[in-house]
Structure formats: C-alpha cells, structure tokens
Design an enzyme around this catalytic site. Structure first.
Site, PDB file in Angstrom:
ATOM      1  N   ASP A 205      50.327  25.887  35.818  1.00 22.45           N
ATOM      2  CA  ASP A 205      50.269  27.535  35.812  1.00 22.45           C
ATOM      3  C   ASP A 205      50.551  28.020  34.295  1.00 22.45           C
ATOM      4  O   ASP A 205      51.617  27.908  33.774  1.00 22.45           O
ATOM      5  CB  ASP A 205      51.467  28.085  36.528  1.00 22.45           C
ATOM      6  CG  ASP A 205      51.201  29.527  36.930  1.00 22.45           C
ATOM      7  OD1 ASP A 205      49.963  29.901  36.676  1.00 22.45           O
ATOM      8  OD2 ASP A 205      51.825  30.148  37.415  1.00 22.45           O
TER       9      ASP A 205
ATOM     10  N   TYR B 105      41.998  18.782  31.384  1.00 18.12           N
ATOM     11  CA  TYR B 105      41.680  18.199  32.543  1.00 18.12           C
ATOM     12  C   TYR B 105      40.287  18.046  32.778  1.00 18.12           C
ATOM     13  O   TYR B 105      39.828  17.496  33.726  1.00 18.12           O
ATOM     14  CB  TYR B 105      42.370  19.107  33.585  1.00 18.12           C
ATOM     15  CG  TYR B 105      42.097  20.481  33.755  1.00 18.12           C
ATOM     16  CD1 TYR B 105      40.713  21.047  33.905  1.00 18.12           C
ATOM     17  CD2 TYR B 105      43.103  21.753  33.336  1.00 18.12           C
ATOM     18  CE1 TYR B 105      40.544  22.509  34.023  1.00 18.12           C
ATOM     19  CE2 TYR B 105      42.691  22.873  33.134  1.00 18.12           C
ATOM     20  CZ  TYR B 105      41.338  23.321  33.642  1.00 18.12           C
ATOM     21  OH  TYR B 105      41.224  24.660  33.640  1.00 18.12           O
TER      22      TYR B 105
ATOM     23  N   CYS C 280      40.917  62.377  52.878  1.00 20.07           N
ATOM     24  CA  CYS C 280      41.189  61.892  51.352  1.00 20.07           C
ATOM     25  C   CYS C 280      42.462  62.435  51.026  1.00 20.07           C
ATOM     26  O   CYS C 280      42.634  63.869  50.889  1.00 20.07           O
ATOM     27  CB  CYS C 280      39.994  62.284  50.723  1.00 20.07           C
ATOM     28  SG  CYS C 280      40.380  61.650  49.068  1.00 20.07           S
TER      29      CYS C 280
ATOM     30  N   CYS D 183      36.219  57.659  51.177  1.00 20.23           N
ATOM     31  CA  CYS D 183      36.179  59.076  51.349  1.00 20.23           C
ATOM     32  C   CYS D 183      34.391  59.105  50.574  1.00 20.23           C
ATOM     33  O   CYS D 183      33.991  58.872  49.845  1.00 20.23           O
ATOM     34  CB  CYS D 183      36.877  59.620  49.892  1.00 20.23           C
ATOM     35  SG  CYS D 183      36.476  61.238  49.622  1.00 20.23           S
TER      36      CYS D 183
ATOM     37  N   CYS E  19      34.810  63.853  44.544  1.00 18.40           N
ATOM     38  CA  CYS E  19      36.252  63.399  44.469  1.00 18.40           C
ATOM     39  C   CYS E  19      36.661  62.952  43.219  1.00 18.40           C
ATOM     40  O   CYS E  19      36.265  62.068  42.591  1.00 18.40           O
ATOM     41  CB  CYS E  19      36.450  62.340  45.762  1.00 18.40           C
ATOM     42  SG  CYS E  19      37.949  61.701  45.638  1.00 18.40           S
TER      43      CYS E  19
END
Length: 669
Positions: free
Chosen positions: A115, A222, A403, A421, A427
């Site tokens: 990681d 790798y 909404c 919505c 919006c």
C-alpha cells in the site's frame, strides 16, 4: 590515479554499497565510512563539473527544487485492478480466463499488494530517465528529481537489461521509518502524520528534493512493460528485475490453481502484520505473458490480474445525521455524518450511503450505532447496524422525494439505483458541478479558476453554463471577493488557453453522463468531429468499440437537447477544438468500419498495441474474444490453439500480420 579515475572508482564502489544496504539488506561497510566516501566524491565532483554523471550516487542527497511538476502522458497506460474478496470471486475469474484461453493449463503468480504510491520508472540504456506518478492512468506527474533520492531505486542497471522499458511499483514508507518520523514531529511540537501511504504519496510532491532525501522511502517493483524485453512470464520478470538491480519483494509464489492461491492468501492475511510495510491484499496474475496478451484489457483493468483484498478494518461509531448531496448529473447521494472515528490511519467523519436501497437493506437510521469499514482500505462505507444500541424511539429513514437544493420532485428511472433531480438547467449544484467538471485538470485544465471561484461567479450571476466562461471580462471579475489584479489576469488567460485543448478532452469536459476519459477518446477517434457525433444514432454508436446501449442512449439524448446544442455552437464560436487535428487524422480511414477484429499471438513487424491502434484508426473495433460477429482474426506466432479452433469452427477468416498490413495500406502503399 587521476581525479577522473578516482571519481569513477568512488561512484562504482558507492553504487555497490548502496545496492547491498538498501536492496539486499546486507551492508558490508559502516554508515560512517559510506558517508566519508560520499563526501570525498562530492568534493571531487564540485572541482570537476566536466565529469558530471546523471547517475552519480551524490544525487541521492537531493537539493534541486521543483516548483511545478509537469504532467506527462504514460507511454503504456497504468491500469487499475479488479478486486475480489472471496474464493468464489477468484474461481469465477479463473472460469472467465479459461473461457477465453480454452483448454490450456494456466499458472498464476501471487505477490503481496503493498500500500503505497504507484510509480512508473523509465530506463533507457540502463539509466533512469524518468519517474512518473500513476495519476489517472493515462498521465501522471514527473517526480524524477525526488525519486532519484530514494536509495533502493537504481540510477544505473546491471546485467542483460533491455534497451528501453518501463517498470512499475510502489513507493512505500516502512513502519519503522514512519514511527521515527512521527517521533521527531511530536518532539518538535508538530502533529504526527496519519498513515504511511499518504505520507509516502505526499513526499513525492515536495518541492525540495533534499527534504525527500531525508525521508526513509523505499521502492518495491513488480511489473515491466515495453517492447522486446525478452521476458515470457511474470515469474521470470520478477527474477530478471532483481538481477538488474531492482528491489523486488521475495514474498511471492508460483501457483498452479486457485486453491494454491487461496493458501497463499490465507498465509499472508495472518502473517502480513509481521512485514515492515503496509499491505492490503494479494495480487494474482496469469503467469504467461502470452496468455496475458490474449486476455487483454477491459476499459479499466487487465483481464489477467486480480487483487484479492484482505478483510478491511472495522470500527463502530454514532450516526448523527443523514444528509443528501446533488451531483453534476443530478444524482442524489445520501451521506452519513458520523461521530469522528479513527479507521486505518485516517479520521472518518462521513460515509456514502449510496442510495435508498442501501439504506433500506441495512435499515440505517439517524441515531444508530453503525459499523464502518474502509472498502479496499480507502473509501469509508457503512456495513451494518448495531441493533443492540438502537434507541427505543428510533424511526425508519424516509428517503427524500424532493431535491434538497431546488425543491424539484425527484425521479428514479426504471432499473436505476439512484434518484435524480430532473431540473438539469435550474438546480444550482448541477450547474456549478458541470462547470467545475469542465474546468478540471483532466478536462479543459483551466488554470486560475477553482471550485470556489465557480460558485462565486455563479452566485454573482456572471455564469450559468461553461460557455459563459468565455464572455467574462477582467472588469467583471475584479470586484469579486479575494480577486486581485494578477488573479483576474490569470483567470482570463487560463480560459483563453483552453482553446488549445484537443477534441477528446473537450468531449470529456462536456460532462455527458457515462462518458469518461476512455469513452471520450473512443468516440473522438470513431467520429473525428462533433458534428458527425451529434448526428449519429444509438444503433451506430453501439458499433463503436466498448460503447454499450446505456452510453449510446446518454450521448444521443445529450445532443438532442436544444440547450446543449446551443452551448456547443457558442463554444465553436469561441474557438474550442471540436475535431481531431490534422496530425491525429493522418493515416485514418474507414476501411474497417463496422468490423470487429481479434488480434492474437506475437508479431514481427509491429507490436500488438500498434496493430490495435491501426484497427481503430481504420474504423474497426478491437475485440478480445471471437464470436460470430468477428470479421477477422489476425494471427501471430504462438497464438493460442483455442482461438484458432473457434475461428475455424465459426468460419472466421484467419489472416497473417502481413495480410492485415496489406489490407489497410493507404493507396496500396
């Protein structure tokens, strides 16, 4: 011994000691003696700049400052991996592999999934040329100066290495080094870093390479990509990389079945906590590179590799409130606002609840104590409720029906998990979201303007869509909050510069639902200009490689909308690129239009990737598997027998590399 000979001798000796200490973990010299020799080399190099060597061990100490990290396109795309979480997932993956490859014995390599921050290193003639972060897989940041300070990254290789190749790996921060860094920060009155992975990634973007050199970063490799590497399997690749001087983890196994794979997984799920680095799973790969080539890739991942993720860390916490976010496409996402909890090294305060079905499935309610985990140790998600702690007066969650931003009644299309919505042009978060997407780095990459500025411009009534950006004047934006004269100049300049962005990125920037970067490139190559794309049908779109019915429907609906057509017309007037350049159009024909072509085997004149590009450049669709719709099978050396047999049974024409090249030759050349 002359100064030049002494410099060369010290460099060679220090390279060897560096490899023994940082790669082999087998030092044969004290730290003091190493430092004295390095100091001696630095003094000699300072006196003789004419003997400069880009691979000198003295570069490990850093000192160069990088103010801006240039974005570089990967020569070979860096794909992400599909994830699995059970033996059944692995077995299903194996069955899919066998369906494509036929009745052949498949071996697998198992390697731990470390990681860290993904990196791609380019070597030419055995010397490190460039180090690029993963970025979005298509392009990343050039962090070569910082990576050169990492002692386990060889600046010069040994042995029989190829003339040119890329090698991929992870930049990691060992637990011991991470603990030491945090102890020093706490002693200095600073806050400790949260986790090794983020600290490693952040280190690569530090401007002063001398600071990076002081951090105990490591680089674990790798995978090699490139032409004519002489490598035939993943296992051989790992062995060769070690021989050339790379630090390749020895924890790996060659397996003959998924049962052996699971034994490896179970072993390291228990023992991983004894390792010096963070790990979050096992990467399983088909060992044969020939098989890998036959299996190919989806739009996001290789079909020949799978990441088996270890069980994620879980914690319980209090769910304070459920709120709802509106995305640029109008999709509503419910969000759990949590009592802060430390999870896998980061403090989690919010987690996506995805949709109404997910809330109903777990019966999630405000006031609940919920179990939270990080999916793949990255994204927080709620996986259940502790019903023993549910308050007696608890009420089921009633999903919103209007909404939260504009009050419009929500819509849930048939077969869709999300509510939407429908107020596309009224919006506010949809409007600003589309503009923010348009200006983003992967799209139009407009410098001098960010999300907050977009919100402010919209609030002040200066923009209502992304075409309005091109009408902004310095006089309009100067009075805005925190807008100085230089900032205003940069904003106007950044908008003007966006006219140079190529067509495929403009197409992505338009924000058509389901049209990501990869799909935008496919569509741009297939249709060459916006007018051809706007006039096409759903049926014609689905003939394009990797374009399904859902994407086709979304594209046609977008261009059928009169407001969208008007915005595109305005953008054309502002000089935005809505067609491929002459250079991109060179050598493109419609000779394979509507044809599905499968490429298999090893080729002599051109590489497999070049063949695939030729197919797409000539209007064809590259497919990984043979079906009755396949027009041709282009067969190279060492092609799998199953493909040939299937093609012969279906009566599919099998042509050679030379026959294919002759078929697409321009004007008979």
């Amino acid at each position: 011994m002359t100064d030049k000979e002494q410099i060369e001798s010290l460099r060679e000796e220090l390279r060897e000691h560096n490899h023994k200490y940082y790669v082999l973990d087998n030092p044969t010299i004290s730290d003091y003696d190493f430092d004295m020799k390095l100091k001696q080399l630095q003094e000699l190099e300072n006196r003789h700049p004419e003997f400069h060597d880009a691979t000198s061990p003295t570069l490990r100490v850093g000192g160069d400052v990088t103010k801006n990290f240039n974005t570089v396109v990967h020569e070979h795309r860096m794909y992400s991996l599909d994830n699995s979480y059970s033996k059944e997932d692995l077995e299903d993956w194996e069955k899919r592999i066998q369906r494509i490859l036929g009745d052949v014995k498949v071996e697998f390599t198992c390697e731990l999934k470390y990681d860290g921050a993904s990196i791609s290193l380019t070597y030419k003639k055995g010397e490190l040329q460039r180090a690029i972060t993963r970025g979005d897989g298509f392009q990343g940041d050039d962090v070569t100066t910082n990576v050169k300070t990492i002692r386990s990254v060889p600046l010069r290789l040994e042995g029989d290495y190829p003339a040119k190749f890329d090698i991929r790996g992870e930049i990691v921060l060992p637990f011991e080094g991470f603990a030491k860094m945090n102890a020093e920060r706490v002693a200095n009155g600073e806050d400790p870093y949260m986790n090794p992975r983020n600290t490693a990634a952040g280190s690569l973007k530090l401007q002063d390479s001398a600071v990076v050199a002081q951090r105990p970063l490591d680089c674990l490799l790798y995978g090699i990509v490139g032409e004519e590497t002489g490598i035939t399997s993943q296992w051989q690749m790992l062995e060769k990389a070690r021989e050339w001087g790379f630090k390749v983890p020895t924890v790996a196994k060659l397996c003959k079945s998924t049962s052996e794979v699971m034994a490896f997984v179970n072993q390291w799920d228990t023992n991983r906590h004894n390792l010096p680095y963070e790990t979050d799973g096992v990467v399983v790969k088909v060992n044969s590179l020939q098989h890998q080539e036959e299996l190919g890739f989806t739009s996001k991942s290789p079909r020949w590799a799978m990441a088996y993720k270890f069980q994620a860390q879980q914690e319980s916490t209090f769910l304070r409130e459920i709120t709802y976010q509106v995305g640029r496409t109008g999709a509503i996402t419910p969000v759990a606002n949590l009592e802060p909890v430390l999870l896998a090294g980061t403090t989690v305060k919010r987690a996506s609840l995805h949709n109404a079905d997910q809330i109903a499935k777990f019966d999630i309610r405000e006031g609940d104590t919920v179990f939270v985990e990080k999916g793949g140790d990255i994204i927080p998600k709620i996986i259940g409720v502790d019903f023993t702690k549910r308050p007696q007066d608890s009420e089921p969650t009633v999903y919103i029906d209007h909404c939260p931003e504009c009050g419009t009644e929500l819509d849930r299309p048939e077969g869709d998990a999300k509510h939407f919505c429908p107020n596309y042009y009224g919006c506010p978060p949809q409007i600003t979201g589309r503009i923010q997407h348009y200006i983003s780095r992967k799209a139009m990459d407009i410098e001098g303007i960010g999300g907050e500025t977009v919100e402010l411009l919209f609030k002040e009534g200066l923009i209502k869509n992304y075409a309005d950006l091109y009408t902004l004047t310095k006089e309009q934006i100067l009075p805005l909050e925190r807008m100085a004269e230089k900032s205003a100049d940069n904003l106007i300049k950044g908008i003007a510069e966006s006219a140079k962005i190529p067509f495929e990125r403009v197409l992505f920037a338009l924000g058509i639902r389901f049209v990501g970067e990869t799909v935008a490139k496919k569509l741009a190559r297939a249709y060459k200009d916006i007018d051809a794309l706007m006039s096409t049908s759903e049926e014609e779109l689905t003939a394009v490689n990797e374009i399904g019915e859902r994407i086709a429907r979304s594209v046609t609906e977008f261009f059928q909308n009169e407001s969208n057509r008007e915005i595109i017309s305005r953008l054309k007037g502002y000089g935005i690129q809505f067609s491929l350049s002459e250079e991109q159009l060179e050598n493109r024909t419609d000779k394979l239009k509507g044809m599905s072509v499968v490429v298999s085997g090893v080729f002599e004149t051109v590489s497999r990737n070049e063949l695939k590009k030729m197919i797409e450049d000539n209007g064809g669709k590259v497919s990984s598997s043979i079906s009755s719709k396949t027009a041709y099978l282009v067969a190279g050396d060492k092609m799998g027998p199953s493909k040939r047999t299937k093609a012969e049974n279906l009566g599919i024409p099998i042509i050679s590399e030379s026959e294919f090249l002759e078929m697409i030759a321009v004007d008979g050349k």
